[in-house]
Design an enzyme around this catalytic site. Structure first.
Site, mmCIF file in Angstrom:
data_model
loop_
_atom_site.group_PDB
_atom_site.id
_atom_site.type_symbol
_atom_site.label_atom_id
_atom_site.label_comp_id
_atom_site.label_asym_id
_atom_site.label_seq_id
_atom_site.Cartn_x
_atom_site.Cartn_y
_atom_site.Cartn_z
ATOM 1 N N HIS A 185 0.849 -1.193 0.000
ATOM 2 C CA HIS A 185 0.000 0.000 0.000
ATOM 3 C C HIS A 185 0.884 1.243 0.000
ATOM 4 O O HIS A 185 1.778 1.360 0.832
ATOM 5 C CB HIS A 185 -0.930 -0.019 1.207
ATOM 6 C CG HIS A 185 -1.812 -1.241 1.210
ATOM 7 N ND1 HIS A 185 -2.924 -1.342 0.425
ATOM 8 C CD2 HIS A 185 -1.689 -2.433 1.838
ATOM 9 C CE1 HIS A 185 -3.473 -2.538 0.587
ATOM 10 N NE2 HIS A 185 -2.735 -3.227 1.433
ATOM 11 N N LYS A 258 -3.216 2.465 13.177
ATOM 12 C CA LYS A 258 -1.763 2.647 13.116
ATOM 13 C C LYS A 258 -1.336 3.487 11.916
ATOM 14 O O LYS A 258 -0.173 3.846 11.795
ATOM 15 C CB LYS A 258 -1.065 1.281 13.042
ATOM 16 C CG LYS A 258 -1.198 0.452 14.307
ATOM 17 C CD LYS A 258 -0.255 0.928 15.390
ATOM 18 C CE LYS A 258 -0.342 0.031 16.610
ATOM 19 N NZ LYS A 258 0.513 0.494 17.702
ATOM 20 N N HIS A 474 -2.932 -12.481 -0.382
ATOM 21 C CA HIS A 474 -3.163 -13.265 0.841
ATOM 22 C C HIS A 474 -3.507 -14.745 0.610
ATOM 23 O O HIS A 474 -2.649 -15.592 0.712
ATOM 24 C CB HIS A 474 -4.179 -12.621 1.782
ATOM 25 C CG HIS A 474 -3.672 -11.365 2.408
ATOM 26 N ND1 HIS A 474 -2.539 -11.332 3.159
ATOM 27 C CD2 HIS A 474 -4.138 -10.082 2.353
ATOM 28 C CE1 HIS A 474 -2.319 -10.085 3.577
ATOM 29 N NE2 HIS A 474 -3.266 -9.305 3.091
ATOM 30 N N PRO A 531 5.101 -2.031 4.812
ATOM 31 C CA PRO A 531 6.392 -1.928 5.509
ATOM 32 C C PRO A 531 6.350 -1.002 6.725
ATOM 33 O O PRO A 531 6.999 -1.252 7.717
ATOM 34 C CB PRO A 531 7.318 -1.381 4.424
ATOM 35 C CG PRO A 531 6.734 -1.901 3.158
ATOM 36 C CD PRO A 531 5.242 -1.852 3.364
#
Lengths: 626, 626
Positions: A185, A258, A474, A531
């Protein structure tokens, strides 16, 4: 008919279903599988009829990737949405009468039929009903177990031979094999330390610059940080708090939070958004720094996702303006658009009247720019560099809706509840398929559909993607359905796996099925996902490979095969793939492999190819008696 | 006396044994433990009597670390070996009469007594003999279980509070906490890619240079590579073949062969040795490149090991000549000497007449340079930068010898068989202890004994190290002895763990006891062992931390605590430790911690300290009734 024949018949039909939807959308279906399907049907296979997606080649020497000269001229068509899908008409009159141009559109009823067939095929659990398709689970389960053992035997017998081939291969090793970060992303493509450094640097340079609108008042960066009660000098990766930790496990909501540095959405706006008071300048700069690192590393590529929400029709213009204004181009980045499945939130805030509007906001501008590129040059340029669509959000949230022919059409879907995953997937797919046909006619690049799928939630997600997606991210839940897992093997659907991301969110590292999938012949690649949230080192993709190599004890051969998979899965152009994999990369099996470029030994390639053919042949044999 | 009292008595005596041997060799014993021991004895604790090893401070601004001016003058003493230990005498006459200077030497008989006591204490297994010391296993096993649960509870209760403390700590995070790679071999301190790049580069520059002596004939690098049938341009990490893989698991022999690039010992000689046709120039250059990376990373240090074999008395001169000639100094490197336990090989080839000669070759030159530094200025300079001795080799090889008072003295050990691990350890320790006393008197730096221990083999290895070593590398086998594990907790013996190395050699990553040890309060640090063989990325130590963080789900607080442990364990000088950990680092518990430098929250420090005091106090309570 015995169970074996029943299973083969089911699998055969499943494969033809995928083949149909892939062709309709200019997505990929492997030649080998097509060949066997034609043999079963008694038809002849014509390789020249295989379709491939089209991606923009890198600019030639001296060519400007942002050049707006030579944009194709207006076709004058009219694009309009009907029942959630955008149709192209010759003119407004044809549109009014709904006489679309003569291109094959996916038909909803057929899709639902196909889907129901597949749902029945994967249905599980022992039952006394002899009509139950449970046999297919038993059969595929046994085949998968066999594939696993077969690989283990292959490894024991040929490991040293594979190693010998690799050692004899001059000048190429894992480090200088091309590898693509197939799932990342953009808003989290830098690591936490990079973001921290960038924030500190920006403050040193721009403290007095007006960067934000705080409750209607323009404020400088200094004032912004003061309002948050912090000074960038004191900031640490701890106070930045963007890393996923033990707190985020099984908590996608906490994970999403986050994305806000220091928990402040203002900082997310300032540093990680394309649309803000400084026109996304910082975000563009960070991405260009990441791209620069990749260019320096030379052998690493990435496919970052940027968001289109479908909240309003202007999003594409703003995004493409950002892209062009800041010249966010790198030969090592291939762009994708991610669409979050958050209609329920937009509807709840009355941003959109119904689901159809959201779809229209997402797709209509792209159709229009395709019909008349000169009318929106920035968007047209941007679209040249966009290679596909992703569908993203927490899959473990259950919508409660079951997609059927009775489901409300998108324009009728005006309740605040979210439609199901499958509903989202179908309508995205249908629009992409229509769009690709139009773009292909115009000689433009096409888009792949590459949703997040099987990270959590129901296994029907993987079923929907089996029908519609070129490849997925995924795929963890393939663990739960042998039929689907086997079908993903047979149709060689690439899966971008991110075991470090899973480790922080859904599944402990040691339990990750990556190794098992790889052994069974699923086409897996490694990707970082975010990351910023998951990685520690300066080279997140290498970190991902290194950890997988260590924990799963991958051999060089395994790692190079995974790297090769990542290039195949990616939207690197035909030209680049020839260069990185060898000129025959479109051929399957060993003849498609150039060990001098991929470092994958032919022994491994032959094993994979023979194994796959054996499985496809079994189905052919099973259907012979008919 | 009940079992509890018996156990406490045994543990008390064990601790006093370690305390004695640590003091004798100027190694460390924790103040807290000493304090409790004195309380048990009814004596008062005098902190000023605690001993610390002495390490050379980094050179002052403008000072040259290779400066040979001001070397201390000759003391005129005579050093001579007797019964495997080097004694220092006032003069030759005193030596002839064996009247050594009045310094306390470890006494072999006492050592064997102490050892036998500890062997009895750790003896395992249920037995009907009531004199059996099995009680201590039961007791310590229960204490360790308790420590584990206690940490888990601490974590659940205080994790968020710890995190809060860390977040509030300005400017310091895991990335800018100092961390030391506490266990790394110089000959494998570069990663495989680095070595490959270096070989290729050296060939581009030096192809025509005479670099090697091939069967008596001087050859150029070009000729050398031709004789090996390879061209550096074609070399890859695969053909270099220095990485440990699945083939090395449980095969230390195959692992050792990985030190030979392309399987050619000629290339090992050329690139990874200090002594060769080019005087170890390439090896020095590679190490300086590694040092340079560490200096640039700023917060990372390493303690590489260089070999002294004891094959002949000239090794030290050659090694120190290499060190000084190539100026292999970096503020980020602290040097250690490793002694391989391969007497059997040397004896087999008749390189040495007996084990005593090997010990003499290892230690006598150091004693002599300590007595008369000006006689060997290069060695004296080198010794300033040497901080300790390591004992290395495959611990799983069993010698068959049991160390006892009846064992042949080293000068009598002339058979080809290797003595036991404990025998090696004792004689290395005894000489280091004697040497440290001499050096301490002269105001010189002292040496720590830091053997590889508990990587494999018998648990008696860990017992020997408990008696003699300041700290150890590996310690995996502490899993197998609750008594020793508990004693390592009580005496806070630092353990440099290398889970990635273990993963390739002895123990799968997920089964590594690192997390368990950390939770129970063992002082663990992370180290790389051999980046050439085990690591993939440019930052091996960060890779080590990142993988541990991911697989074990370590919190920032855990990682910073481990980093702090690594600095404590290391041979960084007092000056550096004050700078990196805070001025009170020698104090134990929270008052010794400066969160602004270590990023370890005081909550964690208080937990560790209170927990340790509680355990030590239990022993005191158990002995009260006496």
């Amino acid at each position: 008919m015995d169970d074996f024949e029943l299973a083969c018949r089911g699998l055969y039909r499943a494969l033809t279903i995928r083949e149909k939807y892939m062709r309709l959308a200019f997505q990929r279906f492997p030649r080998t599988a097509s060949q066997y399907l034609r043999q079963i049907e008694g038809e002849s296979f014509r390789p020249e009829e295989q379709l491939e997606p089209v991606f923009t080649s890198p600019p030639k020497e001296g060519e400007d990737p942002f050049d707006v000269k030579n944009l194709p001229k207006n076709l004058g068509y009219v694009a309009r949405m009907k029942d959630g899908v955008i149709y192209v008409y010759n003119d407004a009159a044809a549109a009014d009468k709904h006489k679309p141009k003569d291109t094959p559109y996916p038909d909803l009823n057929t899709f639902i039929d196909d889907m129901n067939f597949l749902i029945a095929l994967i249905a599980q659990g022992p039952t006394s009903n002899t009509n139950s398709p449970h046999f297919c689970n038993t059969y595929t389960h046994r085949r998968l177990k066999f594939l696993m053992s077969k690989f283990n035997v292959h490894e024991m017998l040929n490991e040293m031979e594979e190693m010998k081939e690799v050692k004899k291969n001059p000048h190429r090793d894992f480090y200088n094999c091309r590898k693509v970060d197939t799932h990342i992303h953009a808003a989290a493509c830098m690591n936490q330390k990079h973001l921290l450094r960038f924030i500190k640097k920006s403050y040193r340079v721009d403290a007095e610059r007006v960067v934000h609108n705080l409750k209607g008042k323009e404020v400088t960066m200094k004032e912004l940080f003061q309002s948050l009660n912090l000074h960038p000098y004191d900031l640490t990766v701890d106070s930045l708090d963007v890393h996923a930790g033990r707190q985020t496990f099984q908590r996608f909501d906490k994970f999403n939070a986050k994305y806000n540095p220091v928990g402040a959405s203002e900082l997310r706006d300032l540093y990680l958004k394309t649309e803000n008071h400084i026109n996304g300048e910082y975000f563009a700069t960070i991405i260009k720094e990441v791209a620069n690192d990749l260019e320096e590393a030379k052998y690493q590529y990435a496919e970052p996702r940027l968001s289109i929400y479908g909240c309003n029709a202007n999003e594409w213009n703003k995004l493409s303006n950002w892209f062009v204004r800041h010249r966010v181009y790198s030969p090592n980045l291939k762009w994708m658009i991610q669409v979050p499945r958050i209609y329920d939130i937009f509807r709840g805030r009355n941003f959109v009247p119904h689901f159809g509007k959201m779809l229209e906001n997402i797709f209509l501008p792209v159709f229009q720019a395709t019909i008349d590129p000169q009318s929106s040059p920035e968007l047209s340029i941007f679209l040249k560099h966009v290679t596909g669509f992703d569908s993203v959000d927490d899959e473990s949230k259950h919508s409660g809706h079951m997609f059927s022919t009775k489901s409300p059409k998108p324009e009728e879907w005006d309740i605040a509840k979210n439609p199901s995953y499958t509903y989202y997937i179908y309508y995205m797919y249908a629009n992409i398929a229509a769009l690709n046909q139009l773009r292909k006619q115009r000689g433009m690049n096409t888009f792949m559909f590459r949703p997040h799928c099987g990270e959590a939630g129901a296994i029907t997600h993987l079923l929907a993607a089996f029908m519609t997606a070129d490849n997925i991210s995924h795929g963890l839940n393939l663990k739960k359905s042998p039929v689907l897992q086997y079908l993903y093997v047979l149709s060689q659907i690439p899966i971008a796996m991110s075991p470090l991301s899973n480790n922080s969110l859904f599944l402990e590292y040691a339990k990750n099925p990556l190794l098992e999938f790889h052994k069974k012949g699923l086409v897996v690649s490694l990707s970082t996902d975010d990351p910023m949230q998951f990685h520690y080192t300066k080279e997140p993709l290498m970190e991902e490979y290194a950890i997988a190599a260590q924990v799963f004890k991958l051999s060089t051969c395994d790692m190079c095969e995974i790297a090769r998979n990542s290039v195949l899965q990616s939207a690197l152009s035909d030209e680049e793939k020839r260069h990185f994999l060898g000129k025959d990369y479109l051929k399957e099996g060993p003849e498609g492999n150039d060990i001098r470029k991929t470092n994958v030994p032919q022994i491994r390639m032959a094993y994979r190819y023979e194994t796959l053919c054996y499985e496809l042949n079994l189905i052919k044999e099973g259907l012979k008696s008919e």
